[in-house]
Design a protein around this motif. Structure first.
Motif, PDB file in Angstrom:
ATOM      1  N   LEU A 165     -98.767   1.492 -34.829  1.00 31.79           N
ATOM      2  CA  LEU A 165     -99.913   2.239 -34.322  1.00 31.79           C
ATOM      3  C   LEU A 165     -99.582   2.908 -32.988  1.00 31.79           C
ATOM      4  O   LEU A 165    -100.060   4.009 -32.694  1.00 31.79           O
ATOM      5  CB  LEU A 165    -101.121   1.310 -34.157  1.00 31.79           C
ATOM      6  CG  LEU A 165    -101.739   0.765 -35.447  1.00 31.79           C
ATOM      7  CD1 LEU A 165    -102.820  -0.257 -35.118  1.00 31.79           C
ATOM      8  CD2 LEU A 165    -102.310   1.895 -36.299  1.00 31.79           C
ATOM      9  N   TRP A 166     -98.757   2.248 -32.189  1.00 22.68           N
ATOM     10  CA  TRP A 166     -98.377   2.788 -30.885  1.00 22.68           C
ATOM     11  C   TRP A 166     -97.299   3.863 -31.010  1.00 22.68           C
ATOM     12  O   TRP A 166     -97.234   4.793 -30.208  1.00 22.68           O
ATOM     13  CB  TRP A 166     -97.886   1.658 -29.980  1.00 22.68           C
ATOM     14  CG  TRP A 166     -97.417   2.115 -28.639  1.00 22.68           C
ATOM     15  CD1 TRP A 166     -96.133   2.119 -28.158  1.00 22.68           C
ATOM     16  CD2 TRP A 166     -98.221   2.654 -27.574  1.00 22.68           C
ATOM     17  NE1 TRP A 166     -96.081   2.621 -26.883  1.00 22.68           N
ATOM     18  CE2 TRP A 166     -97.359   2.950 -26.497  1.00 22.68           C
ATOM     19  CE3 TRP A 166     -99.584   2.900 -27.439  1.00 22.68           C
ATOM     20  CZ2 TRP A 166     -97.820   3.488 -25.296  1.00 22.68           C
ATOM     21  CZ3 TRP A 166    -100.048   3.441 -26.252  1.00 22.68           C
ATOM     22  CH2 TRP A 166     -99.168   3.727 -25.204  1.00 22.68           C
ATOM     23  N   LYS A 167     -96.461   3.762 -32.025  1.00 23.70           N
ATOM     24  CA  LYS A 167     -95.337   4.690 -32.160  1.00 23.70           C
ATOM     25  C   LYS A 167     -95.755   6.101 -32.576  1.00 23.70           C
ATOM     26  O   LYS A 167     -95.085   7.074 -32.223  1.00 23.70           O
ATOM     27  CB  LYS A 167     -94.341   4.147 -33.193  1.00 23.70           C
ATOM     28  CG  LYS A 167     -93.450   3.043 -32.670  1.00 23.70           C
ATOM     29  CD  LYS A 167     -92.474   2.604 -33.749  1.00 23.70           C
ATOM     30  CE  LYS A 167     -91.448   1.629 -33.209  1.00 23.70           C
ATOM     31  NZ  LYS A 167     -90.475   1.223 -34.242  1.00 23.70           N
ATOM     32  N   PHE A 168     -96.815   6.220 -33.366  1.00 22.38           N
ATOM     33  CA  PHE A 168     -97.230   7.536 -33.869  1.00 22.38           C
ATOM     34  C   PHE A 168     -96.083   8.259 -34.575  1.00 22.38           C
ATOM     35  O   PHE A 168     -95.878   9.459 -34.420  1.00 22.38           O
ATOM     36  CB  PHE A 168     -97.769   8.416 -32.728  1.00 22.38           C
ATOM     37  CG  PHE A 168     -99.062   7.916 -32.145  1.00 22.38           C
ATOM     38  CD1 PHE A 168    -100.279   8.240 -32.730  1.00 22.38           C
ATOM     39  CD2 PHE A 168     -99.050   7.098 -31.021  1.00 22.38           C
ATOM     40  CE1 PHE A 168    -101.471   7.765 -32.198  1.00 22.38           C
ATOM     41  CE2 PHE A 168    -100.241   6.623 -30.478  1.00 22.38           C
ATOM     42  CZ  PHE A 168    -101.460   6.955 -31.066  1.00 22.38           C
ATOM     43  N   GLY A 169     -95.303   7.497 -35.354  1.00 27.64           N
ATOM     44  CA  GLY A 169     -94.201   8.093 -36.098  1.00 27.64           C
ATOM     45  C   GLY A 169     -92.897   8.174 -35.337  1.00 27.64           C
ATOM     46  O   GLY A 169     -91.879   8.611 -35.893  1.00 27.64           O
ATOM     47  N   ASP A 170     -92.866   7.782 -34.074  1.00 25.39           N
ATOM     48  CA  ASP A 170     -91.648   7.810 -33.264  1.00 25.39           C
ATOM     49  C   ASP A 170     -90.889   6.499 -33.474  1.00 25.39           C
ATOM     50  O   ASP A 170     -91.365   5.430 -33.117  1.00 25.39           O
ATOM     51  CB  ASP A 170     -92.037   7.968 -31.791  1.00 25.39           C
ATOM     52  CG  ASP A 170     -90.834   7.963 -30.866  1.00 25.39           C
ATOM     53  OD1 ASP A 170     -89.695   7.834 -31.364  1.00 25.39           O
ATOM     54  OD2 ASP A 170     -91.030   8.086 -29.651  1.00 25.39           O
ATOM     55  N   TYR A 171     -89.689   6.573 -34.070  1.00 25.48           N
ATOM     56  CA  TYR A 171     -88.942   5.362 -34.394  1.00 25.48           C
ATOM     57  C   TYR A 171     -87.699   5.178 -33.528  1.00 25.48           C
ATOM     58  O   TYR A 171     -86.760   4.496 -33.901  1.00 25.48           O
ATOM     59  CB  TYR A 171     -88.540   5.375 -35.881  1.00 25.48           C
ATOM     60  CG  TYR A 171     -89.731   5.196 -36.789  1.00 25.48           C
ATOM     61  CD1 TYR A 171     -90.207   3.929 -37.095  1.00 25.48           C
ATOM     62  CD2 TYR A 171     -90.396   6.299 -37.309  1.00 25.48           C
ATOM     63  CE1 TYR A 171     -91.320   3.755 -37.903  1.00 25.48           C
ATOM     64  CE2 TYR A 171     -91.509   6.142 -38.123  1.00 25.48           C
ATOM     65  CZ  TYR A 171     -91.960   4.864 -38.421  1.00 25.48           C
ATOM     66  OH  TYR A 171     -93.062   4.705 -39.218  1.00 25.48           O
ATOM     67  N   LYS A 172     -87.717   5.774 -32.338  1.00 16.23           N
ATOM     68  CA  LYS A 172     -86.521   5.705 -31.494  1.00 16.23           C
ATOM     69  C   LYS A 172     -86.373   4.385 -30.741  1.00 16.23           C
ATOM     70  O   LYS A 172     -85.291   4.047 -30.316  1.00 16.23           O
ATOM     71  CB  LYS A 172     -86.525   6.871 -30.487  1.00 16.23           C
ATOM     72  CG  LYS A 172     -86.340   8.238 -31.117  1.00 16.23           C
ATOM     73  CD  LYS A 172     -86.042   9.295 -30.064  1.00 16.23           C
ATOM     74  CE  LYS A 172     -87.207   9.567 -29.154  1.00 16.23           C
ATOM     75  NZ  LYS A 172     -88.352  10.189 -29.853  1.00 16.23           N
TER      76      LYS A 172
END
Length: 244
Positions: A165-172
């Motif tokens: 939920l915190w990443k918003f699609g950012d998997y770095k």
């Protein structure tokens, strides 16, 4: 607080697991498993010879389901008290017998309709949920339908993950529960111990009660974080019930 959330809350279960190395030391590993652990260390050692394979096992064995075991599963749920105030109740299953812990947890989640139960954990998709399933298979325990995701379409999987939920699609990068608690000014759970101390506290201090307190507090933090990530007010401290 929305009516939709209140409706979902009755089938919403937040959880956290604490894992330790399956054996107190590398020397206690069966010879076949020692060789496989030695091979495993090559994937994360990357030329670093600071620690021996035995030291790596004590330090990192707990995070791999093939070399670790679950000693505590904490779980909690939202509810509304007699004054219609949001409240939260948290409890846990624990012990030295991992199969017994898993059977208790299986019985708990099977009380919910599997097509409606929403399980929530921090980094649950990468750690808690698969770890639970793998350890169930090792003990020949049938995986509950709520945890079975093979063959399901993404929108059919009801699991929630606060890290996602915190990443918003950012998997770095990985964002810890403790960091997000600090960002949202939520009281942390690291007062008594931290996650990297669980194996030592279990095998050396033999203080399972301490581990369970820490695990339950992580679920409290998880619940408060979930609310804040949806712009809801946190549960007042006096409305949090802890069951040992």
């Amino acid at each position: 607080m929305t009516d939709e959330f209140r409706k979902r809350a009755k089938n919403f279960l937040l959880l956290d697991i604490e894992t330790v190395s399956a054996f107190a030391s590398y020397d206690q590993l069966p010879e076949r498993m020692q060789k496989l652990w030695d091979k495993k260390t090559l994937s994360f050692r990357k030329g670093d010879e600071t620690l021996s394979n035995a030291e790596y096992f004590y330090d990192r064995g707990a995070i791999y389901s093939e070399f670790g075991k679950i000693v505590c599963i904490a779980f909690g749920a939202f509810y509304w008290n007699d004054h219609d105030e949001i409240s939260f109740k948290v409890s846990s299953f624990s012990g030295d017998d991992e199969a017994d812990i898993l059977l208790q947890f299986k019985a708990l989640i099977e009380k919910y309709p599997p097509e409606q139960l929403i399980l929530c954990a921090h980094n649950g998709r990468e750690f808690d949920f698969p770890f639970l399933c793998r350890r169930m298979l090792i003990h020949c325990i049938e995986i509950p339908k709520a945890l079975q995701i093979s063959g399901k379409k993404p929108w059919e999987i009801l699991h929630q993950d606060t890290m996602d939920l915190w990443k918003f699609g950012d998997y770095k990068s990985y964002t810890s529960l403790d960091l997000l608690a600090a960002v949202f000014d939520i009281p942390g759970s690291k007062n008594e111990m931290s996650g990297d101390q669980v194996t030592r506290v279990y095998w050396e201090e033999k203080d399972l009660a301490k581990i369970c307190r820490y695990c339950r507090e992580d679920v409290v933090v998880l619940a408060q974080l979930y609310l804040r990530l949806h712009c809801f007010k946190a549960v007042p401290p006096e409305n949090i019930i802890r069951i040992e």
